[in-house]
Design a protein around this motif. Sequence first.
Motif, mmCIF file in Angstrom:
data_model
loop_
_atom_site.group_PDB
_atom_site.id
_atom_site.type_symbol
_atom_site.label_atom_id
_atom_site.label_comp_id
_atom_site.label_asym_id
_atom_site.label_seq_id
_atom_site.Cartn_x
_atom_site.Cartn_y
_atom_site.Cartn_z
ATOM 1 N N THR A 141 0.868 -1.155 -0.014
ATOM 2 C CA THR A 141 0.056 -0.146 0.040
ATOM 3 C C THR A 141 0.891 1.347 0.233
ATOM 4 O O THR A 141 0.656 2.064 -0.938
ATOM 5 N N TRP A 142 1.816 1.234 0.941
ATOM 6 C CA TRP A 142 2.578 2.481 1.186
ATOM 7 C C TRP A 142 3.690 2.657 0.024
ATOM 8 O O TRP A 142 3.862 3.762 -0.253
ATOM 9 N N LEU A 143 3.824 1.558 -0.589
ATOM 10 C CA LEU A 143 4.978 1.849 -1.853
ATOM 11 C C LEU A 143 4.182 1.936 -3.255
ATOM 12 O O LEU A 143 4.911 2.252 -4.280
ATOM 13 N N ASP A 144 3.012 1.775 -3.046
ATOM 14 C CA ASP A 144 1.996 2.167 -4.681
ATOM 15 C C ASP A 144 1.912 3.684 -4.802
ATOM 16 O O ASP A 144 1.745 4.486 -4.101
ATOM 17 N N PRO A 145 2.726 3.990 -6.259
ATOM 18 C CA PRO A 145 2.569 5.346 -6.627
ATOM 19 C C PRO A 145 1.169 5.935 -6.423
ATOM 20 O O PRO A 145 0.722 7.061 -6.209
ATOM 21 N N ALA A 146 0.051 4.912 -6.514
ATOM 22 C CA ALA A 146 -1.419 5.512 -6.578
ATOM 23 C C ALA A 146 -1.609 5.860 -5.104
ATOM 24 O O ALA A 146 -2.656 6.718 -5.129
ATOM 25 N N TRP A 147 -0.946 5.505 -4.000
ATOM 26 C CA TRP A 147 -1.078 6.052 -2.739
ATOM 27 C C TRP A 147 -0.079 7.157 -2.384
ATOM 28 O O TRP A 147 -0.501 8.295 -2.120
ATOM 29 N N ARG A 148 1.169 6.978 -2.931
ATOM 30 C CA ARG A 148 2.332 8.025 -2.404
ATOM 31 C C ARG A 148 1.893 9.420 -3.039
ATOM 32 O O ARG A 148 2.059 10.490 -2.505
ATOM 33 N N GLY A 149 1.444 9.246 -4.384
ATOM 34 C CA GLY A 149 1.454 10.541 -5.302
ATOM 35 C C GLY A 149 0.213 11.302 -4.537
ATOM 36 O O GLY A 149 0.519 12.568 -3.975
ATOM 37 N N PRO A 150 -1.065 10.971 -4.368
ATOM 38 C CA PRO A 150 -2.137 11.833 -3.610
ATOM 39 C C PRO A 150 -1.596 12.317 -2.015
ATOM 40 O O PRO A 150 -2.017 13.420 -1.796
ATOM 41 N N ALA A 151 -0.850 11.355 -1.353
ATOM 42 C CA ALA A 151 -0.602 11.647 0.108
ATOM 43 C C ALA A 151 0.347 12.833 0.052
ATOM 44 O O ALA A 151 0.298 13.653 0.570
ATOM 45 N N LEU A 152 1.512 12.532 -1.164
ATOM 46 C CA LEU A 152 2.523 13.815 -1.249
ATOM 47 C C LEU A 152 1.840 14.956 -1.524
ATOM 48 O O LEU A 152 2.283 16.088 -1.028
ATOM 49 N N GLU A 153 0.851 14.996 -2.495
ATOM 50 C CA GLU A 153 0.172 16.176 -2.799
ATOM 51 C C GLU A 153 -0.543 16.772 -1.420
ATOM 52 O O GLU A 153 -0.387 18.331 -1.469
ATOM 53 N N TRP A 154 -1.055 16.037 -0.666
ATOM 54 C CA TRP A 154 -1.700 16.725 0.475
ATOM 55 C C TRP A 154 -0.643 17.208 1.388
ATOM 56 O O TRP A 154 -0.717 18.400 1.819
ATOM 57 N N ALA A 155 0.768 16.618 1.504
ATOM 58 C CA ALA A 155 1.641 17.142 2.373
ATOM 59 C C ALA A 155 2.004 18.295 1.826
ATOM 60 O O ALA A 155 2.513 19.263 2.464
ATOM 61 N N HIS A 156 2.264 18.583 0.475
ATOM 62 C CA HIS A 156 2.786 19.810 -0.200
ATOM 63 C C HIS A 156 1.585 20.988 0.182
ATOM 64 O O HIS A 156 2.026 22.081 0.443
ATOM 65 N N GLU A 157 0.328 20.636 0.017
ATOM 66 C CA GLU A 157 -0.736 21.463 0.240
ATOM 67 C C GLU A 157 -0.573 21.897 1.736
ATOM 68 O O GLU A 157 -0.616 23.301 1.997
ATOM 69 N N ARG A 158 -0.390 21.201 2.692
ATOM 70 C CA ARG A 158 -0.255 21.470 4.085
ATOM 71 C C ARG A 158 1.091 22.351 4.161
ATOM 72 O O ARG A 158 0.961 23.275 4.978
ATOM 73 N N LEU A 159 2.071 22.233 3.219
ATOM 74 C CA LEU A 159 3.070 23.089 3.669
ATOM 75 C C LEU A 159 3.089 24.414 3.139
ATOM 76 O O LEU A 159 3.310 25.334 3.812
ATOM 77 N N ALA A 160 2.420 24.439 2.017
ATOM 78 C CA ALA A 160 2.007 25.794 1.327
ATOM 79 C C ALA A 160 1.230 26.464 2.310
ATOM 80 O O ALA A 160 1.309 27.774 2.602
ATOM 81 N N ALA A 161 0.249 25.759 3.231
ATOM 82 C CA ALA A 161 -0.360 26.632 4.135
ATOM 83 C C ALA A 161 0.254 27.311 5.465
ATOM 84 O O ALA A 161 -0.253 28.107 5.906
ATOM 85 N N VAL A 162 1.566 26.769 5.522
ATOM 86 C CA VAL A 162 2.154 27.315 6.520
ATOM 87 C C VAL A 162 3.622 27.819 5.923
ATOM 88 O O VAL A 162 4.375 28.351 6.649
ATOM 89 N N GLY A 163 3.396 28.415 4.669
ATOM 90 C CA GLY A 163 4.262 29.275 3.938
ATOM 91 C C GLY A 163 5.831 28.541 3.859
ATOM 92 O O GLY A 163 6.759 28.956 3.783
ATOM 93 N N ARG A 164 5.599 27.213 3.638
ATOM 94 C CA ARG A 164 6.863 26.413 3.511
ATOM 95 C C ARG A 164 6.579 25.563 1.832
ATOM 96 O O ARG A 164 5.597 25.175 1.570
ATOM 97 N N ARG A 165 7.786 25.134 1.543
ATOM 98 C CA ARG A 165 7.715 24.407 0.245
ATOM 99 C C ARG A 165 8.699 23.320 0.277
ATOM 100 O O ARG A 165 9.821 23.377 1.036
#
Length: 343
Positions: A13-37
Amino acid sequence: MGTDAPDLTGAATWLDPAWRGPALEWAHERLAAVGRRPAGPPEQVHVRAWSTAIRIPTDDGSAVWLKSVGAGSAQEPPLAAALGGWVPGRVLVPLGADAGRRLLLLPDGGTTLRASGRGSAVEAWEALLADHARLQVEVAAHAAGMVGLGVPDVRPERLPGLVADLLADDDALLTGSSDGLDPAVRERLRGSADEHAELCRALAAGPVPASLQHDDLHDGNVFVAGDGHRFFDWGDASVSHPFLSLLVPLRVAAAVLDLPAGSPVLLRLREAYLRPWQAFGEAAVLRDLADLALRIAPLARALSWHRILLGVHADERAEWQVSVPGWLAEADGPGPPADVGTT
Protein backbone atom coordinates in the motif's frame (compact mmCIF):
# COMPACT_ATOMS: atom_id res chain seq x y z
CA MET A 1 -9.90 -12.60 12.54
CA GLY A 2 -12.57 -13.13 9.96
CA THR A 3 -12.54 -12.11 6.31
CA ASP A 4 -10.44 -9.19 5.17
CA ALA A 5 -12.16 -5.82 5.29
CA PRO A 6 -11.81 -3.57 2.23
CA ASP A 7 -9.68 -0.95 4.05
CA LEU A 8 -6.53 -2.98 4.67
CA THR A 9 -2.93 -1.86 4.38
CA GLY A 10 0.48 -3.40 3.97
CA ALA A 11 3.91 -2.48 2.66
CA ALA A 12 2.55 -2.69 -0.89
CA THR A 13 0.00 0.00 0.00
CA TRP A 14 2.60 2.50 1.14
CA LEU A 15 4.93 1.79 -1.81
CA ASP A 16 2.18 2.08 -4.43
CA PRO A 17 2.47 5.30 -6.50
CA ALA A 18 -1.33 5.44 -6.48
CA TRP A 19 -1.15 5.99 -2.72
CA ARG A 20 2.10 7.98 -2.52
CA GLY A 21 1.22 10.56 -5.14
CA PRO A 22 -2.02 11.87 -3.59
CA ALA A 23 -0.54 11.63 -0.08
CA LEU A 24 2.46 13.74 -1.05
CA GLU A 25 0.18 16.24 -2.80
CA TRP A 26 -1.72 16.63 0.47
CA ALA A 27 1.56 17.14 2.35
CA HIS A 28 2.66 19.82 -0.12
CA GLU A 29 -0.68 21.61 0.30
CA ARG A 30 -0.26 21.61 4.06
CA LEU A 31 3.29 22.92 3.70
CA ALA A 32 2.06 25.75 1.48
CA ALA A 33 -0.55 26.63 4.10
CA VAL A 34 2.25 27.34 6.59
CA GLY A 35 4.43 29.16 4.07
CA ARG A 36 6.89 26.39 3.26
CA ARG A 37 7.76 24.37 0.18
CA PRO A 38 9.45 21.03 -0.51
CA ALA A 39 13.12 21.40 -1.45
CA GLY A 40 14.14 17.96 -2.60
CA PRO A 41 12.93 14.44 -3.28
CA PRO A 42 10.99 12.70 -0.50
CA GLU A 43 12.61 9.74 1.27
CA GLN A 44 10.41 6.93 2.54
CA VAL A 45 12.45 5.88 5.54
CA HIS A 46 9.88 3.82 7.45
CA VAL A 47 7.60 1.16 5.98
CA ARG A 48 5.62 -1.20 8.17
CA ALA A 49 2.50 -3.17 7.38
CA TRP A 50 0.52 -0.75 9.58
CA SER A 51 2.25 2.60 8.94
CA THR A 52 4.76 4.52 6.89
CA ALA A 53 6.78 7.73 7.27
CA ILE A 54 8.24 9.86 4.49
CA ARG A 55 10.85 12.56 5.08
CA ILE A 56 10.35 15.70 2.98
CA PRO A 57 13.16 18.30 2.93
CA THR A 58 11.89 21.88 2.93
CA ASP A 59 13.07 25.26 1.77
CA ASP A 60 13.94 26.50 5.26
CA GLY A 61 16.71 23.92 5.56
CA SER A 62 14.76 21.55 7.82
CA ALA A 63 12.41 18.70 6.99
CA VAL A 64 8.91 17.52 7.73
CA TRP A 65 7.50 14.02 8.03
CA LEU A 66 4.44 12.64 6.30
CA LYS A 67 3.01 9.74 8.28
CA SER A 68 0.13 7.47 7.40
CA VAL A 69 -1.36 4.70 9.51
CA GLY A 70 -3.60 1.74 8.89
CA ALA A 71 -7.18 1.39 10.05
CA GLY A 72 -6.08 -0.22 13.32
CA SER A 73 -4.34 3.02 14.29
CA ALA A 74 -6.93 5.41 12.86
CA GLN A 75 -7.02 7.32 16.15
CA GLU A 76 -3.52 8.71 15.68
CA PRO A 77 -4.13 11.70 13.34
CA PRO A 78 -7.07 13.20 15.29
CA LEU A 79 -5.45 12.39 18.62
CA ALA A 80 -2.12 13.94 17.65
CA ALA A 81 -3.93 17.08 16.49
CA ALA A 82 -5.93 17.30 19.74
CA LEU A 83 -2.85 16.78 21.91
CA GLY A 84 -1.13 19.55 19.96
CA GLY A 85 -3.84 21.89 21.20
CA TRP A 86 -4.08 20.59 24.75
CA VAL A 87 -0.40 20.05 25.65
CA PRO A 88 1.72 21.60 22.88
CA GLY A 89 4.82 21.67 25.04
CA ARG A 90 4.77 17.92 25.64
CA VAL A 91 4.08 16.48 22.19
CA LEU A 92 5.13 16.79 18.59
CA VAL A 93 2.51 19.21 17.25
CA PRO A 94 1.27 18.32 13.74
CA LEU A 95 1.41 20.77 10.87
CA GLY A 96 -1.63 19.04 9.44
CA ALA A 97 -3.90 16.07 10.07
CA ASP A 98 -6.49 14.33 7.91
CA ALA A 99 -8.47 11.86 9.99
CA GLY A 100 -10.41 10.45 7.05
CA ARG A 101 -7.28 9.65 5.05
CA ARG A 102 -5.29 8.81 8.20
CA LEU A 103 -2.52 11.27 7.32
CA LEU A 104 -0.27 13.38 9.54
CA LEU A 105 2.28 16.02 8.63
CA LEU A 106 4.78 16.47 11.44
CA PRO A 107 7.72 18.81 12.00
CA ASP A 108 11.12 17.30 12.55
CA GLY A 109 11.32 16.63 16.28
CA GLY A 110 15.07 16.52 16.56
CA THR A 111 16.80 13.64 18.34
CA THR A 112 15.07 10.80 20.14
CA LEU A 113 16.33 9.71 23.54
CA ARG A 114 17.53 6.48 21.96
CA ALA A 115 19.49 8.25 19.22
CA SER A 116 20.95 10.77 21.66
CA GLY A 117 22.86 8.08 23.53
CA ARG A 118 21.52 9.36 26.85
CA GLY A 119 19.26 6.36 27.33
CA SER A 120 22.05 4.48 29.09
CA ALA A 121 21.55 6.69 32.17
CA VAL A 122 18.96 5.87 34.82
CA GLU A 123 18.32 9.58 35.29
CA ALA A 124 17.24 9.90 31.65
CA TRP A 125 14.59 7.21 32.13
CA GLU A 126 13.43 8.86 35.35
CA ALA A 127 12.96 12.16 33.53
CA LEU A 128 11.15 10.49 30.62
CA LEU A 129 8.71 8.71 32.91
CA ALA A 130 8.05 11.77 35.05
CA ASP A 131 7.36 13.94 32.01
CA HIS A 132 5.04 11.34 30.52
CA ALA A 133 3.13 11.15 33.79
CA ARG A 134 2.74 14.94 33.74
CA LEU A 135 1.32 14.71 30.22
CA GLN A 136 -1.19 12.08 31.37
CA VAL A 137 -2.22 14.18 34.37
CA GLU A 138 -2.80 17.19 32.13
CA VAL A 139 -4.95 15.36 29.56
CA ALA A 140 -6.97 13.21 31.97
CA ALA A 141 -9.81 15.73 31.85
CA HIS A 142 -10.09 15.02 28.11
CA ALA A 143 -10.58 11.24 28.46
CA ALA A 144 -14.17 11.31 27.20
CA GLY A 145 -13.19 13.68 24.41
CA MET A 146 -10.43 11.30 23.29
CA VAL A 147 -12.90 8.43 23.11
CA GLY A 148 -15.11 10.72 21.03
CA LEU A 149 -12.21 11.20 18.62
CA GLY A 150 -12.03 7.46 18.08
CA VAL A 151 -9.31 6.60 20.57
CA PRO A 152 -9.99 2.98 21.68
CA ASP A 153 -11.79 2.78 25.00
CA VAL A 154 -9.88 0.27 27.12
CA ARG A 155 -10.82 1.68 30.50
CA PRO A 156 -10.64 -0.94 33.29
CA GLU A 157 -14.42 -1.33 33.30
CA ARG A 158 -14.34 -2.53 29.68
CA LEU A 159 -11.10 -4.49 29.63
CA PRO A 160 -12.42 -7.84 30.97
CA GLY A 161 -15.09 -8.03 28.26
CA LEU A 162 -12.59 -7.13 25.54
CA VAL A 163 -10.20 -9.82 26.76
CA ALA A 164 -12.99 -12.41 26.89
CA ASP A 165 -13.82 -11.66 23.26
CA LEU A 166 -10.16 -11.99 22.29
CA LEU A 167 -9.81 -15.32 24.09
CA ALA A 168 -12.77 -16.59 22.06
CA ASP A 169 -11.13 -15.65 18.74
CA ASP A 170 -9.37 -18.73 17.37
CA ASP A 171 -7.88 -16.82 14.44
CA ALA A 172 -6.35 -14.14 16.65
CA LEU A 173 -4.85 -16.74 18.97
CA LEU A 174 -3.44 -18.78 16.07
CA THR A 175 -5.27 -21.81 17.42
CA GLY A 176 -3.84 -24.99 15.95
CA SER A 177 -0.54 -23.34 15.02
CA SER A 178 2.79 -23.99 16.65
CA ASP A 179 2.97 -20.23 17.27
CA GLY A 180 -0.48 -20.10 18.82
CA LEU A 181 -1.51 -19.63 22.41
CA ASP A 182 -0.97 -22.82 24.36
CA PRO A 183 -4.43 -24.34 25.02
CA ALA A 184 -3.53 -24.79 28.69
CA VAL A 185 -2.60 -21.10 28.96
CA ARG A 186 -5.85 -20.15 27.23
CA GLU A 187 -7.85 -22.13 29.77
CA ARG A 188 -5.90 -20.68 32.68
CA LEU A 189 -6.55 -17.16 31.39
CA ARG A 190 -10.24 -17.94 31.10
CA GLY A 191 -10.13 -19.34 34.61
CA SER A 192 -8.44 -16.14 35.80
CA ALA A 193 -11.18 -13.95 34.33
CA ASP A 194 -12.76 -13.22 37.70
CA GLU A 195 -9.37 -12.37 39.20
CA HIS A 196 -8.55 -10.03 36.32
CA ALA A 197 -11.99 -8.45 36.58
CA GLU A 198 -11.39 -7.80 40.27
CA LEU A 199 -8.05 -6.16 39.50
CA CYS A 200 -9.81 -3.97 36.95
CA ARG A 201 -12.53 -3.03 39.45
CA ALA A 202 -9.88 -2.05 41.97
CA LEU A 203 -8.14 0.15 39.38
CA ALA A 204 -11.42 1.75 38.34
CA ALA A 205 -12.36 2.42 41.97
CA GLY A 206 -9.01 4.02 42.77
CA PRO A 207 -8.34 7.76 42.90
CA VAL A 208 -6.41 7.95 39.61
CA PRO A 209 -8.61 8.89 36.63
CA ALA A 210 -8.55 7.32 33.19
CA SER A 211 -6.24 9.08 30.78
CA LEU A 212 -4.15 8.57 27.68
CA GLN A 213 -2.33 5.22 27.63
CA HIS A 214 0.52 5.26 25.08
CA ASP A 215 1.05 1.46 25.21
CA ASP A 216 4.36 1.64 23.33
CA LEU A 217 6.30 4.17 25.38
CA HIS A 218 10.06 3.77 25.03
CA ASP A 219 13.22 5.73 24.29
CA GLY A 220 12.58 5.68 20.54
CA ASN A 221 9.19 7.39 20.83
CA VAL A 222 10.25 10.54 22.62
CA PHE A 223 12.32 13.49 21.45
CA VAL A 224 14.78 15.10 23.84
CA ALA A 225 14.12 18.84 24.05
CA GLY A 226 15.90 21.54 25.98
CA ASP A 227 12.91 22.03 28.27
CA GLY A 228 11.82 18.40 28.57
CA HIS A 229 10.51 15.76 26.20
CA ARG A 230 8.19 15.67 23.19
CA PHE A 231 6.19 12.46 22.93
CA PHE A 232 4.90 11.04 19.66
CA ASP A 233 3.72 7.85 17.90
CA TRP A 234 0.15 7.34 19.14
CA GLY A 235 -0.72 4.38 16.92
CA ASP A 236 -1.08 1.99 19.88
CA ALA A 237 -2.72 4.52 22.20
CA SER A 238 -5.95 4.03 24.08
CA VAL A 239 -7.91 5.60 26.91
CA SER A 240 -7.36 3.43 29.95
CA HIS A 241 -5.85 3.45 33.40
CA PRO A 242 -2.70 5.53 32.85
CA PHE A 243 -0.49 3.26 34.93
CA LEU A 244 -0.71 0.56 32.26
CA SER A 245 1.77 2.74 30.36
CA LEU A 246 4.51 1.59 32.74
CA LEU A 247 4.84 -1.90 31.28
CA VAL A 248 6.77 -1.15 28.10
CA PRO A 249 9.20 1.51 29.39
CA LEU A 250 10.14 -0.57 32.44
CA ARG A 251 10.77 -3.56 30.20
CA VAL A 252 12.80 -1.60 27.66
CA ALA A 253 14.74 0.25 30.38
CA ALA A 254 15.65 -3.06 31.99
CA ALA A 255 17.05 -4.30 28.70
CA VAL A 256 18.91 -1.05 27.90
CA LEU A 257 20.31 -0.68 31.41
CA ASP A 258 21.04 -4.43 31.72
CA LEU A 259 19.11 -4.74 34.97
CA PRO A 260 18.74 -8.13 36.68
CA ALA A 261 15.39 -9.50 37.77
CA GLY A 262 14.00 -7.61 40.75
CA SER A 263 16.48 -4.74 40.42
CA PRO A 264 15.70 -1.85 42.78
CA VAL A 265 16.35 0.48 39.83
CA LEU A 266 12.99 -0.61 38.38
CA LEU A 267 11.29 0.51 41.58
CA ARG A 268 13.21 3.78 41.39
CA LEU A 269 11.86 4.33 37.86
CA ARG A 270 8.35 3.48 39.03
CA GLU A 271 8.66 6.07 41.81
CA ALA A 272 9.75 8.74 39.32
CA TYR A 273 6.63 8.02 37.29
CA LEU A 274 4.32 8.05 40.32
CA ARG A 275 5.47 11.33 41.87
CA PRO A 276 3.45 13.55 39.48
CA TRP A 277 0.34 11.61 40.53
CA GLN A 278 0.67 12.39 44.25
CA ALA A 279 -2.14 14.95 44.11
CA PHE A 280 -4.48 11.98 43.54
CA GLY A 281 -3.39 9.70 46.38
CA GLU A 282 -0.79 8.79 48.94
CA ALA A 283 2.40 7.14 47.74
CA ALA A 284 1.45 3.71 49.12
CA VAL A 285 -1.91 3.82 47.35
CA LEU A 286 -0.26 4.77 44.06
CA ARG A 287 2.27 1.95 44.40
CA ASP A 288 -0.50 -0.57 44.96
CA LEU A 289 -2.36 0.69 41.90
CA ALA A 290 0.82 0.50 39.81
CA ASP A 291 1.31 -3.12 40.87
CA LEU A 292 -2.27 -3.94 39.86
CA ALA A 293 -1.87 -2.15 36.53
CA LEU A 294 1.33 -4.01 35.70
CA ARG A 295 -0.44 -7.33 36.22
CA ILE A 296 -3.11 -6.60 33.63
CA ALA A 297 -1.05 -4.45 31.24
CA PRO A 298 -0.03 -7.42 29.04
CA LEU A 299 -3.72 -8.01 28.33
CA ALA A 300 -4.08 -4.45 27.05
CA ARG A 301 -0.93 -4.89 24.95
CA ALA A 302 -2.43 -8.00 23.32
CA LEU A 303 -5.57 -6.02 22.53
CA SER A 304 -3.50 -3.28 20.89
CA TRP A 305 -1.72 -5.74 18.64
CA HIS A 306 -5.01 -7.41 17.74
CA ARG A 307 -6.59 -4.09 16.80
CA ILE A 308 -3.62 -2.99 14.70
CA LEU A 309 -3.36 -6.28 12.84
CA LEU A 310 -7.03 -6.26 11.95
CA GLY A 311 -6.16 -3.43 9.57
CA VAL A 312 -3.34 -5.34 7.84
CA HIS A 313 -3.55 -7.60 4.79
CA ALA A 314 -3.57 -11.27 5.81
CA ASP A 315 -0.32 -12.07 3.98
CA GLU A 316 1.58 -9.45 6.00
CA ARG A 317 -0.39 -9.95 9.19
CA ALA A 318 1.01 -13.45 9.64
CA GLU A 319 4.53 -12.18 10.35
CA TRP A 320 3.35 -10.21 13.38
CA GLN A 321 0.33 -12.11 14.61
CA VAL A 322 2.33 -14.11 17.15
CA SER A 323 2.42 -10.89 19.20
CA VAL A 324 -1.21 -11.40 20.22
CA PRO A 325 -0.84 -14.83 21.86
CA GLY A 326 2.62 -13.80 23.05
CA TRP A 327 1.32 -10.90 25.12
CA LEU A 328 -1.63 -12.91 26.40
CA ALA A 329 0.80 -15.54 27.65
CA GLU A 330 2.63 -12.80 29.57
CA ALA A 331 -0.52 -12.35 31.67
CA ASP A 332 -0.62 -16.03 32.67
CA GLY A 333 0.22 -15.91 36.36
CA PRO A 334 0.69 -13.00 38.77
CA GLY A 335 4.41 -12.34 38.35
CA PRO A 336 6.14 -10.03 40.86
CA PRO A 337 5.70 -6.41 39.69
CA ALA A 338 9.35 -5.64 40.42
CA ASP A 339 10.32 -8.12 37.73
CA VAL A 340 8.55 -6.15 34.99
CA GLY A 341 11.13 -5.07 32.48
CA THR A 342 13.38 -8.07 32.84
CA THR A 343 14.17 -10.01 29.68
